[in-house]
Design a protein around this motif. Structure first.
Motif, PDB file in Angstrom:
ATOM      1  N   PHE A  89       0.822  -1.208   0.000  1.00  0.00           N
ATOM      2  CA  PHE A  89       0.000   0.000   0.000  1.00  0.00           C
ATOM      3  C   PHE A  89       0.862   1.265   0.000  1.00  0.00           C
ATOM      4  O   PHE A  89       0.468   2.294  -0.555  1.00  0.00           O
ATOM      5  CB  PHE A  89      -0.962  -0.004   1.198  1.00  0.00           C
ATOM      6  CG  PHE A  89      -2.089  -0.990   1.037  1.00  0.00           C
ATOM      7  CD1 PHE A  89      -3.247  -0.634   0.355  1.00  0.00           C
ATOM      8  CD2 PHE A  89      -1.989  -2.274   1.545  1.00  0.00           C
ATOM      9  CE1 PHE A  89      -4.279  -1.540   0.181  1.00  0.00           C
ATOM     10  CE2 PHE A  89      -3.020  -3.193   1.378  1.00  0.00           C
ATOM     11  CZ  PHE A  89      -4.168  -2.827   0.696  1.00  0.00           C
ATOM     12  N   ASP A 102       0.637   4.081  -2.865  1.00  0.00           N
ATOM     13  CA  ASP A 102       0.280   5.478  -2.587  1.00  0.00           C
ATOM     14  C   ASP A 102       1.419   6.434  -2.953  1.00  0.00           C
ATOM     15  O   ASP A 102       1.200   7.614  -3.211  1.00  0.00           O
ATOM     16  CB  ASP A 102      -0.201   5.668  -1.145  1.00  0.00           C
ATOM     17  CG  ASP A 102       0.904   5.899  -0.131  1.00  0.00           C
ATOM     18  OD1 ASP A 102       2.030   5.418  -0.335  1.00  0.00           O
ATOM     19  OD2 ASP A 102       0.626   6.557   0.890  1.00  0.00           O
ATOM     20  N   SER A 149       0.651   7.665  -6.222  1.00  0.00           N
ATOM     21  CA  SER A 149      -0.405   8.675  -6.199  1.00  0.00           C
ATOM     22  C   SER A 149       0.153  10.045  -5.828  1.00  0.00           C
ATOM     23  O   SER A 149      -0.269  11.072  -6.386  1.00  0.00           O
ATOM     24  CB  SER A 149      -1.509   8.262  -5.218  1.00  0.00           C
ATOM     25  OG  SER A 149      -2.092   7.040  -5.633  1.00  0.00           O
ATOM     26  N   ILE A 208     -11.108   3.697   1.865  1.00  0.00           N
ATOM     27  CA  ILE A 208     -10.232   3.476   3.026  1.00  0.00           C
ATOM     28  C   ILE A 208     -11.073   3.131   4.249  1.00  0.00           C
ATOM     29  O   ILE A 208     -10.795   2.169   4.964  1.00  0.00           O
ATOM     30  CB  ILE A 208      -9.373   4.727   3.304  1.00  0.00           C
ATOM     31  CG1 ILE A 208      -8.353   4.948   2.182  1.00  0.00           C
ATOM     32  CG2 ILE A 208      -8.653   4.599   4.655  1.00  0.00           C
ATOM     33  CD1 ILE A 208      -7.631   6.278   2.246  1.00  0.00           C
ATOM     34  N   LYS A 235      -4.910   2.159   7.512  1.00  0.00           N
ATOM     35  CA  LYS A 235      -5.921   3.121   7.065  1.00  0.00           C
ATOM     36  C   LYS A 235      -5.463   4.548   7.339  1.00  0.00           C
ATOM     37  O   LYS A 235      -5.617   5.442   6.491  1.00  0.00           O
ATOM     38  CB  LYS A 235      -7.247   2.866   7.792  1.00  0.00           C
ATOM     39  CG  LYS A 235      -7.989   1.607   7.371  1.00  0.00           C
ATOM     40  CD  LYS A 235      -9.338   1.568   8.070  1.00  0.00           C
ATOM     41  CE  LYS A 235     -10.147   0.361   7.662  1.00  0.00           C
ATOM     42  NZ  LYS A 235     -11.505   0.379   8.239  1.00  0.00           N
ATOM     43  N   LEU A 274      -2.826   5.667   4.821  1.00  0.00           N
ATOM     44  CA  LEU A 274      -3.405   6.016   3.522  1.00  0.00           C
ATOM     45  C   LEU A 274      -4.223   7.298   3.599  1.00  0.00           C
ATOM     46  O   LEU A 274      -4.160   8.144   2.701  1.00  0.00           O
ATOM     47  CB  LEU A 274      -4.280   4.870   3.010  1.00  0.00           C
ATOM     48  CG  LEU A 274      -3.555   3.586   2.607  1.00  0.00           C
ATOM     49  CD1 LEU A 274      -4.571   2.478   2.307  1.00  0.00           C
ATOM     50  CD2 LEU A 274      -2.657   3.818   1.400  1.00  0.00           C
ATOM     51  N   ASP A 275      -4.974   7.455   4.667  1.00  0.00           N
ATOM     52  CA  ASP A 275      -5.796   8.652   4.820  1.00  0.00           C
ATOM     53  C   ASP A 275      -4.913   9.899   4.848  1.00  0.00           C
ATOM     54  O   ASP A 275      -5.238  10.909   4.212  1.00  0.00           O
ATOM     55  CB  ASP A 275      -6.625   8.560   6.102  1.00  0.00           C
ATOM     56  CG  ASP A 275      -7.633   9.687   6.225  1.00  0.00           C
ATOM     57  OD1 ASP A 275      -8.693   9.599   5.575  1.00  0.00           O
ATOM     58  OD2 ASP A 275      -7.353  10.666   6.957  1.00  0.00           O
ATOM     59  N   THR A 316      -1.932  10.278   3.467  1.00  0.00           N
ATOM     60  CA  THR A 316      -1.406  10.507   2.125  1.00  0.00           C
ATOM     61  C   THR A 316      -2.411  11.239   1.252  1.00  0.00           C
ATOM     62  O   THR A 316      -2.089  12.244   0.594  1.00  0.00           O
ATOM     63  CB  THR A 316      -1.035   9.178   1.446  1.00  0.00           C
ATOM     64  OG1 THR A 316       0.036   8.566   2.163  1.00  0.00           O
ATOM     65  CG2 THR A 316      -0.609   9.395   0.000  1.00  0.00           C
TER      66      THR A 316
END
Length: 260
Positions: free
Chosen positions: A41, A45, A48, A131, A141, A144-145, A147
């Motif tokens: 992950f 990311d 991204s 997410i 989570k 990722l949140d 990012t």
């Protein structure tokens, strides 16, 4: 302020990552699978963040117009070229994310967690919804949140900070040594593609992308003290989230051992 000062200020956080006990907890192939199934992950990311920079600092729409600083455009496009269309061991063009998936499959790790997540992202058209509804570890989570909050709300220098500091150069050389030892101890699991990925990625970060990204930060912040402070703040947050990601993987490895 400059990138040298920021690197000095974030060094304690980088040291935490480089010396994280997680590496010593990867004792067998199942532990390695757990690491890969979560770390992928961060590989994804990263792409991204890179595309967010390309969207903000170069022209990606038509009609084309020259946007911003040509030096920064060059830096971004050079990094995109390598990250999105590098070569695998057979000389085929692939993104680093695709290289990582190939390496996971070759050594028996489960790629369905990340591929299912990406399928859901395409369906919801909302990364934050995907997410929240996922069954990922809470700290994954949160990683990722963070990012995608930076991607959505951050200025170019803040996105560049999250992109530049706290990424793959923080995986120590000892990890590649662990992989090579595993390759000898677990001959039925092909780790050659994984070793290639890490050696390739770390080589690019150290020799090319790292210096390019530092130059990009310098160009974006210039003599603006506020931008430099925001860059430092985002860099520290990015590293804290990366440490939490490592904590999450360590917790999952320990949890699995409780039921063995």
């Amino acid at each position: 302020m400059n990138t040298t000062v920021i690197n000095q200020k974030i060094q304690p956080y980088k040291d935490q990552l480089l010396q994280h006990p997680l590496y010593n907890d990867i004792k067998n192939i199942e532990d390695l699978h757990c690491f890969l199934e979560n770390h992928v992950f961060a590989v994804w990311d990263f792409m991204s963040l890179l595309k967010a920079l390309q969207n903000k600092l170069t022209c990606t729409t038509t009609p084309w117009i020259p946007i911003g600083n040509p030096e920064i455009r060059y830096l971004i496009n050079e990094i995109v070229l390598a990250e999105e269309t590098d070569i695998d061991q057979e000389g085929h063009r692939k993104s680093h994310y695709e290289l990582y998936l190939d390496a996971m499959q070759a050594c028996g790790a489960d790629t369905s967690y990340v591929t299912t997540f990406l399928t859901d992202v395409e369906a919801t058209k909302n990364i934050f919804v995907s997410i929240k509804k996922s069954e990922l570890h809470p700290k994954v989570k949160a990683f990722l949140d963070f990012t995608f909050r930076v991607v959505e709300e951050g200025q170019p220098h803040q996105i560049a900070a999250a992109f530049t500091f706290g990424r793959e150069d923080l995986i120590p050389d000892m990890f590649t040594s662990i992989l090579k030892e595993f390759q000898n101890n677990f001959p039925n699991n092909d780790l050659s593609k994984l070793i290639y990925y890490f050696e390739r990625h770390i080589e690019l970060d150290a020799d090319e992308h790292g210096p390019m990204a530092m130059k990009m930060i310098e160009e974006l912040c210039g003599n603006d003290d506020k931008k430099w402070q925001e860059t430092e703040d985002i860099s520290i947050l990015a590293l804290e989230k990366r440490i939490e990601l490592w904590d999450a993987i360590q917790e999952q490895i320990a949890h699995k051992k409780e039921f063995v």
